[in-house]
Design a protein around this motif. Structure first.
Motif, PDB file in Angstrom:
ATOM      1  N   VAL A 408       0.844  -1.200   0.000  1.00  0.00           N
ATOM      2  CA  VAL A 408       0.000   0.000   0.000  1.00  0.00           C
ATOM      3  C   VAL A 408       0.879   1.250   0.000  1.00  0.00           C
ATOM      4  CG1 VAL A 408      -2.088  -0.989   0.961  1.00  0.00           C
ATOM      5  CG2 VAL A 408      -0.248  -0.341   2.493  1.00  0.00           C
ATOM      6  N   ASN A 409       1.387   1.588  -1.170  1.00  0.00           N
ATOM      7  CA  ASN A 409       2.297   2.708  -1.351  1.00  0.00           C
ATOM      8  C   ASN A 409       1.784   3.621  -2.453  1.00  0.00           C
ATOM      9  OD1 ASN A 409       4.089   1.459   0.511  1.00  0.00           O
ATOM     10  ND2 ASN A 409       4.980   0.246  -1.143  1.00  0.00           N
ATOM     11  N   VAL A 410       2.355   4.804  -2.521  1.00  0.00           N
ATOM     12  CA  VAL A 410       2.051   5.759  -3.581  1.00  0.00           C
ATOM     13  C   VAL A 410       3.273   6.645  -3.782  1.00  0.00           C
ATOM     14  CG1 VAL A 410       1.030   7.419  -1.972  1.00  0.00           C
ATOM     15  CG2 VAL A 410       0.429   7.527  -4.398  1.00  0.00           C
ATOM     16  N   LEU A 411       3.500   7.088  -5.027  1.00  0.00           N
ATOM     17  CA  LEU A 411       4.609   7.988  -5.344  1.00  0.00           C
ATOM     18  C   LEU A 411       4.084   9.395  -5.599  1.00  0.00           C
ATOM     19  CD1 LEU A 411       6.745   5.833  -7.818  1.00  0.00           C
ATOM     20  CD2 LEU A 411       6.897   5.955  -5.329  1.00  0.00           C
ATOM     21  N   ALA A 412       4.989  10.335  -5.614  1.00  0.00           N
ATOM     22  CA  ALA A 412       4.642  11.715  -5.975  1.00  0.00           C
ATOM     23  C   ALA A 412       4.625  11.851  -7.491  1.00  0.00           C
ATOM     24  CB  ALA A 412       5.643  12.689  -5.367  1.00  0.00           C
ATOM     25  N   LYS A 413       3.905  12.867  -7.964  1.00  0.00           N
ATOM     26  CA  LYS A 413       3.919  13.156  -9.401  1.00  0.00           C
ATOM     27  C   LYS A 413       5.272  13.707  -9.828  1.00  0.00           C
ATOM     28  CE  LYS A 413      -1.003  14.345  -9.814  1.00  0.00           C
ATOM     29  NZ  LYS A 413      -1.960  15.431 -10.155  1.00  0.00           N
ATOM     30  N   GLN A 414       5.898  14.461  -8.939  1.00  0.00           N
ATOM     31  CA  GLN A 414       7.138  15.147  -9.278  1.00  0.00           C
ATOM     32  C   GLN A 414       8.331  14.190  -9.206  1.00  0.00           C
ATOM     33  OE1 GLN A 414       4.905  16.222  -7.045  1.00  0.00           O
ATOM     34  NE2 GLN A 414       3.978  17.861  -8.241  1.00  0.00           N
ATOM     35  N   SER A 415       9.233  14.364 -10.141  1.00  0.00           N
ATOM     36  CA  SER A 415      10.488  13.603 -10.116  1.00  0.00           C
ATOM     37  C   SER A 415      11.653  14.580 -10.123  1.00  0.00           C
ATOM     38  CB  SER A 415      10.587  12.676 -11.328  1.00  0.00           C
ATOM     39  OG  SER A 415      10.629  13.427 -12.537  1.00  0.00           O
ATOM     40  N   PHE A 416      12.812  14.095  -9.686  1.00  0.00           N
ATOM     41  CA  PHE A 416      13.996  14.947  -9.567  1.00  0.00           C
ATOM     42  C   PHE A 416      15.216  14.179 -10.094  1.00  0.00           C
ATOM     43  CE2 PHE A 416      10.911  15.926  -6.341  1.00  0.00           C
ATOM     44  CZ  PHE A 416      10.802  17.304  -6.404  1.00  0.00           C
ATOM     45  N   SER A 417      15.954  14.809 -10.997  1.00  0.00           N
ATOM     46  CA  SER A 417      17.135  14.156 -11.565  1.00  0.00           C
ATOM     47  C   SER A 417      18.400  14.992 -11.388  1.00  0.00           C
ATOM     48  CB  SER A 417      16.913  13.873 -13.059  1.00  0.00           C
ATOM     49  OG  SER A 417      16.580  15.059 -13.750  1.00  0.00           O
ATOM     50  N   SER A 418      18.308  16.030 -10.575  1.00  0.00           N
ATOM     51  CA  SER A 418      19.487  16.855 -10.282  1.00  0.00           C
ATOM     52  C   SER A 418      19.148  17.787  -9.133  1.00  0.00           C
ATOM     53  CB  SER A 418      19.914  17.672 -11.512  1.00  0.00           C
ATOM     54  OG  SER A 418      18.900  18.598 -11.848  1.00  0.00           O
ATOM     55  N   GLY A 419      20.163  18.423  -8.585  1.00  0.00           N
ATOM     56  CA  GLY A 419      19.966  19.443  -7.574  1.00  0.00           C
ATOM     57  C   GLY A 419      19.555  18.910  -6.219  1.00  0.00           C
ATOM     58  N   ARG A 420      18.874  19.760  -5.452  1.00  0.00           N
ATOM     59  CA  ARG A 420      18.470  19.443  -4.088  1.00  0.00           C
ATOM     60  C   ARG A 420      16.974  19.700  -3.929  1.00  0.00           C
ATOM     61  NH1 ARG A 420      23.342  23.305  -1.983  1.00  0.00           N
ATOM     62  NH2 ARG A 420      25.081  21.906  -2.428  1.00  0.00           N
ATOM     63  N   PHE A 421      16.321  18.923  -3.104  1.00  0.00           N
ATOM     64  CA  PHE A 421      14.916  19.167  -2.812  1.00  0.00           C
ATOM     65  C   PHE A 421      14.581  18.646  -1.421  1.00  0.00           C
ATOM     66  CE2 PHE A 421      15.076  15.022  -4.826  1.00  0.00           C
ATOM     67  CZ  PHE A 421      14.166  14.239  -4.121  1.00  0.00           C
ATOM     68  N   HIS A 422      13.508  19.247  -0.844  1.00  0.00           N
ATOM     69  CA  HIS A 422      13.117  18.933   0.532  1.00  0.00           C
ATOM     70  C   HIS A 422      11.600  18.969   0.626  1.00  0.00           C
ATOM     71  CE1 HIS A 422      13.247  19.093   4.974  1.00  0.00           C
ATOM     72  NE2 HIS A 422      12.280  19.992   4.873  1.00  0.00           N
ATOM     73  N   PHE A 423      11.036  18.008   1.325  1.00  0.00           N
ATOM     74  CA  PHE A 423       9.597  18.033   1.605  1.00  0.00           C
ATOM     75  C   PHE A 423       9.372  17.479   3.007  1.00  0.00           C
ATOM     76  CE2 PHE A 423      10.544  13.976  -0.375  1.00  0.00           C
ATOM     77  CZ  PHE A 423       9.804  13.047   0.341  1.00  0.00           C
ATOM     78  N   GLU A 424       8.232  17.856   3.599  1.00  0.00           N
ATOM     79  CA  GLU A 424       7.927  17.461   4.979  1.00  0.00           C
ATOM     80  C   GLU A 424       6.568  16.779   5.033  1.00  0.00           C
ATOM     81  OE1 GLU A 424      10.533  21.065   7.028  1.00  0.00           O
ATOM     82  OE2 GLU A 424       8.376  20.957   7.400  1.00  0.00           O
ATOM     83  N   VAL A 425       6.484  15.751   5.881  1.00  0.00           N
ATOM     84  CA  VAL A 425       5.269  14.930   5.970  1.00  0.00           C
ATOM     85  C   VAL A 425       4.863  14.786   7.438  1.00  0.00           C
ATOM     86  CG1 VAL A 425       4.206  12.724   5.387  1.00  0.00           C
ATOM     87  CG2 VAL A 425       6.030  13.647   3.930  1.00  0.00           C
ATOM     88  N   GLN A 426       3.612  15.082   7.727  1.00  0.00           N
ATOM     89  CA  GLN A 426       3.089  14.887   9.084  1.00  0.00           C
ATOM     90  C   GLN A 426       2.757  13.413   9.295  1.00  0.00           C
ATOM     91  OE1 GLN A 426       0.102  17.700  10.632  1.00  0.00           O
ATOM     92  NE2 GLN A 426      -1.096  15.908  11.245  1.00  0.00           N
ATOM     93  N   VAL A 427       3.316  12.832  10.379  1.00  0.00           N
ATOM     94  CA  VAL A 427       3.089  11.419  10.701  1.00  0.00           C
ATOM     95  C   VAL A 427       2.406  11.282  12.072  1.00  0.00           C
ATOM     96  CG1 VAL A 427       5.027  10.642   9.295  1.00  0.00           C
ATOM     97  CG2 VAL A 427       5.418  11.253  11.687  1.00  0.00           C
ATOM     98  N   LYS A 428       1.848  12.384  12.543  1.00  0.00           N
ATOM     99  CA  LYS A 428       1.230  12.422  13.863  1.00  0.00           C
ATOM    100  C   LYS A 428       0.095  11.399  13.967  1.00  0.00           C
ATOM    101  CE  LYS A 428      -0.868  15.818  16.988  1.00  0.00           C
ATOM    102  NZ  LYS A 428      -1.338  17.226  17.096  1.00  0.00           N
ATOM    103  N   GLU A 429       0.032  10.709  15.143  1.00  0.00           N
ATOM    104  CA  GLU A 429      -1.007   9.740  15.484  1.00  0.00           C
ATOM    105  C   GLU A 429      -0.956   8.466  14.648  1.00  0.00           C
ATOM    106  OE1 GLU A 429      -4.746  11.715  15.301  1.00  0.00           O
ATOM    107  OE2 GLU A 429      -4.278  13.102  16.931  1.00  0.00           O
ATOM    108  N   LYS A 430       0.118   8.259  13.925  1.00  0.00           N
ATOM    109  CA  LYS A 430       0.255   7.016  13.169  1.00  0.00           C
ATOM    110  C   LYS A 430       1.142   6.039  13.941  1.00  0.00           C
ATOM    111  CE  LYS A 430       0.321   6.605   8.797  1.00  0.00           C
ATOM    112  NZ  LYS A 430      -1.042   6.052   8.738  1.00  0.00           N
ATOM    113  N   THR A 431       0.823   4.759  13.799  1.00  0.00           N
ATOM    114  CA  THR A 431       1.601   3.708  14.466  1.00  0.00           C
ATOM    115  C   THR A 431       2.546   3.007  13.504  1.00  0.00           C
ATOM    116  OG1 THR A 431      -0.177   2.108  14.080  1.00  0.00           O
ATOM    117  CG2 THR A 431      -0.202   3.313  16.168  1.00  0.00           C
ATOM    118  N   LYS A 432       2.297   3.205  12.191  1.00  0.00           N
ATOM    119  CA  LYS A 432       3.161   2.602  11.167  1.00  0.00           C
ATOM    120  C   LYS A 432       3.203   3.538   9.967  1.00  0.00           C
ATOM    121  CE  LYS A 432       2.023  -2.223  12.343  1.00  0.00           C
ATOM    122  NZ  LYS A 432       1.464  -3.502  11.833  1.00  0.00           N
ATOM    123  N   TRP A 433       4.363   3.664   9.366  1.00  0.00           N
ATOM    124  CA  TRP A 433       4.501   4.442   8.139  1.00  0.00           C
ATOM    125  C   TRP A 433       5.876   4.190   7.517  1.00  0.00           C
ATOM    126  CZ3 TRP A 433       8.746   7.404   8.826  1.00  0.00           C
ATOM    127  CH2 TRP A 433       9.026   7.925  10.093  1.00  0.00           C
TER     128      TRP A 433
END
Length: 547
Positions: A408-433
């Motif tokens: 049960v996975n999913v990917l982002a639409k965006q792809s990266f083949s150079s440079g730097r990138f950062h994203f943040e994900v809220q995992v609050k109240e989850k027991t597995k991720w």
């Protein structure tokens, strides 16, 4: 002779065919004069035998008569020109290797000033004068001196190359289209020249544009290097400041530790000195009594003995210090406590460093949204593509190659083949991720083993508080607190993937020395609901840029 020189400058001594001074001049029956070679070649080519000057037609080729007068005048003209050339040769430059010499000069060849496309000859300043003063020669086309003027003549018809055959892509003379290139696309040399010159100007403009782009790229690279240098200098300064503070903290802790130990030792020594002084005083008192007892014991006077014995005070109590002892101070734990205190200081410094580091990587925030075409059929994605959670119903989605069918996975639409990138994900109240990045070519069907070797750079939470870096074997992560928001930072060229506890400003784990050769996609695994225990969604959150 002056009259002859004046006559020699007249236009009537020019051949009307080659427009040059007569060479072996001959006369036609109609009275016009031409170079013998010029008129002969003209009649060899022309179908009709006629005078090139007055166009009179002759039934048969007439006999040509040598014009001795004009021949003598032409000889005198050439002689005068040679004398003039000799007198001015000292003032002109002698032709050097690589330079075009004058074709008329005899003996020492002077440097040519111009080349004539009609005469097919190159002239120094002196021999060029007729082309500048005589009206017939003025019509000749002069160019900057060039070698091999014969190469501008048609080898087949011995005429100037004045046309261009586009069909055969070759230069031709005026006779070639009539005889050898009848149906070909032939244009004047000037027209082809102007066309090619326009192409060349366009090419030059394109080259200049390409050069400008490269100059801008060089400037961009230099600016990047300068920014990198500034960043490096600042990082070095920050590092020196931090390590200086740490060094001073360590040295200060060491001094404090030594002072505490020495203070304990001083107290022990002072206590011991007090006990020793008391014991020595008691020894002195006991010695005095011992002397008195010894003297009294030797007395035989019974009355004196008894009187002295009563005043001896042998029963006066004396402090008994025989059971007194000095215990060495307990040093155990002193160093440990100092190290713990130092560790707390280091921890505070590390937190400050990670706060700075996190702010820096947050500058590379990427707008990431989830790709429905890759989502497992049981996943529920929000309309804005920012949230994903596990659902109870398996949707009837097409099983395209990009979609996960088991995990049960999913990917982002965006792809990266150079440079730097950062994203943040809220995992609050989850027991597995599971979170991280994966390469484009990963397997999406069946069971998946998450390892860098298989193209996955991820971390995960299992069983409420068991955090692991997904490697082979897995690396157990010891975290001081459970992160509620996880930051993922990637430096493609550096081969770095780092995970941060955003709220605690702490580094969770880093994959280093990675070799990326494909596009990278952000990867999200919310895991199954687990009877509602893990029903909270993974939420892609905007970065909170705080000062």
């Amino acid at each position: 002779m002056s009259a002859a020189s004046c006559l020699l400058t007249e236009d009537q001594f020019l051949c009307s065919i080659c427009l040059d001074v007569f060479t072996d001049p001959v006369s036609t029956p109609c009275g016009h004069n031409f170079c013998k070679t010029c008129i002969t070649e003209h009649w060899n080519i022309d179908v009709k035998c006629q005078c090139p000057y007055c166009k009179k037609v002759f039934n048969s080729r007439p006999e040509l008569q040598v014009n001795t007068f004009i021949s003598e005048m032409a000889a005198q003209f050439r002689q005068a020109a040679q004398q003039k050339a000799s007198s001015s040769s000292s003032e002109q430059q002698v032709s050097k290797p690589g330079e075009v010499p004058c074709d008329v000069c005899t003996g020492t060849k002077l440097k040519a000033l111009k080349s004539c496309l009609v005469c097919l000859a190159s002239y120094c300043e002196t021999h060029l004068e007729p082309h500048l003063t005589m009206s017939g020669l003025k019509r000749h086309q002069l160019i900057d001196p060039v070698e091999n003027l014969e190469g501008r003549m048609c080898t087949k018809h011995d005429k100037m190359l004045e046309l261009f055959c586009k069909t055969d892509q070759m230069y031709v003379c005026m006779l070639c289209p009539v005889l050898d290139h009848k149906t070909h696309d032939v244009v004047p040399l000037k027209e082809e020249y102007e066309g090619k010159k326009a192409e060349l100007e366009k090419t030059e403009a394109e080259i200049q544009q390409m050069m400008q782009k490269r100059r801008l790229k060089i400037q961009e690279i230099k600016s990047s290097v300068e920014l990198s240098k500034e960043g490096a200098d600042k990082e070095i300064a920050d590092g020196v400041q931090v390590f200086t503070a740490l060094k001073e903290s360590v040295e200060r802790s060491q001094v404090e530790l030594i002072d505490r130990i020495k203070e304990k030792q001083r107290k022990t020594e002072k206590q011991a000195e007090g006990f020793i002084k008391e014991l020595e005083q008691e020894i002195s008192e006991l010695k005095k009594r011992s002397t008195e007892v010894e003297q009294l014991s030797q007395s035989e006077d019974q009355l004196h003995f008894l009187q002295s014995f009563l005043s001896l005070n042998v029963d006066t109590p004396i402090k008994d210090l025989t059971d007194v002892s000095v215990r060495p101070p307990l040093y155990e734990g002193t160093v440990r406590r100092a190290v713990v205190q130092l560790e707390e200081t280091l921890s505070k410094q590390m937190k400050k460093l990670f706060e700075v580091e996190l702010k820096r990587v947050q500058q590379y925030e990427a707008d990431v949204t989830l790709d429905h075409d890759t989502a497992h059929p049981e996943l529920i994605l929000s309309d804005d593509g920012k949230q994903v959670k596990h659902g109870d119903v398996k949707k009837n989605f097409p099983d395209n190659p990009e979609r996960f069918d088991t995990c049960v996975n999913v990917l982002a639409k965006q792809s990266f083949s150079s440079g730097r990138f950062h994203f943040e994900v809220q995992v609050k109240e989850k027991t597995k991720w599971t979170l991280g990045v994966v390469r484009e070519s990963i397997n999406r069907k069946g069971q998946i083993t998450l390892t860098p070797q298989n193209g996955h750079w991820t971390i995960c939470l299992r069983n409420d508080n068991e955090y692991n870096a997904c490697t082979s074997p897995a690396v157990r992560l010891s975290l001081k607190s459970q992160p509620e928001k996880v930051g993922v930072f990637v430096d493609y060229e550096e081969g770095l993937v780092s995970f941060y506890d955003v709220d605690a400003a702490a580094l969770i784990y880093s994959f280093t020395g990675c070799c990326f050769t494909e596009k990278l996609y952000p990867y999200f695994g919310p895991c199954i609901k687990d009877d509602g225990k893990n029903s909270a969604p993974l939420i892609i959150s905007p970065v909170n840029h705080t000062e």
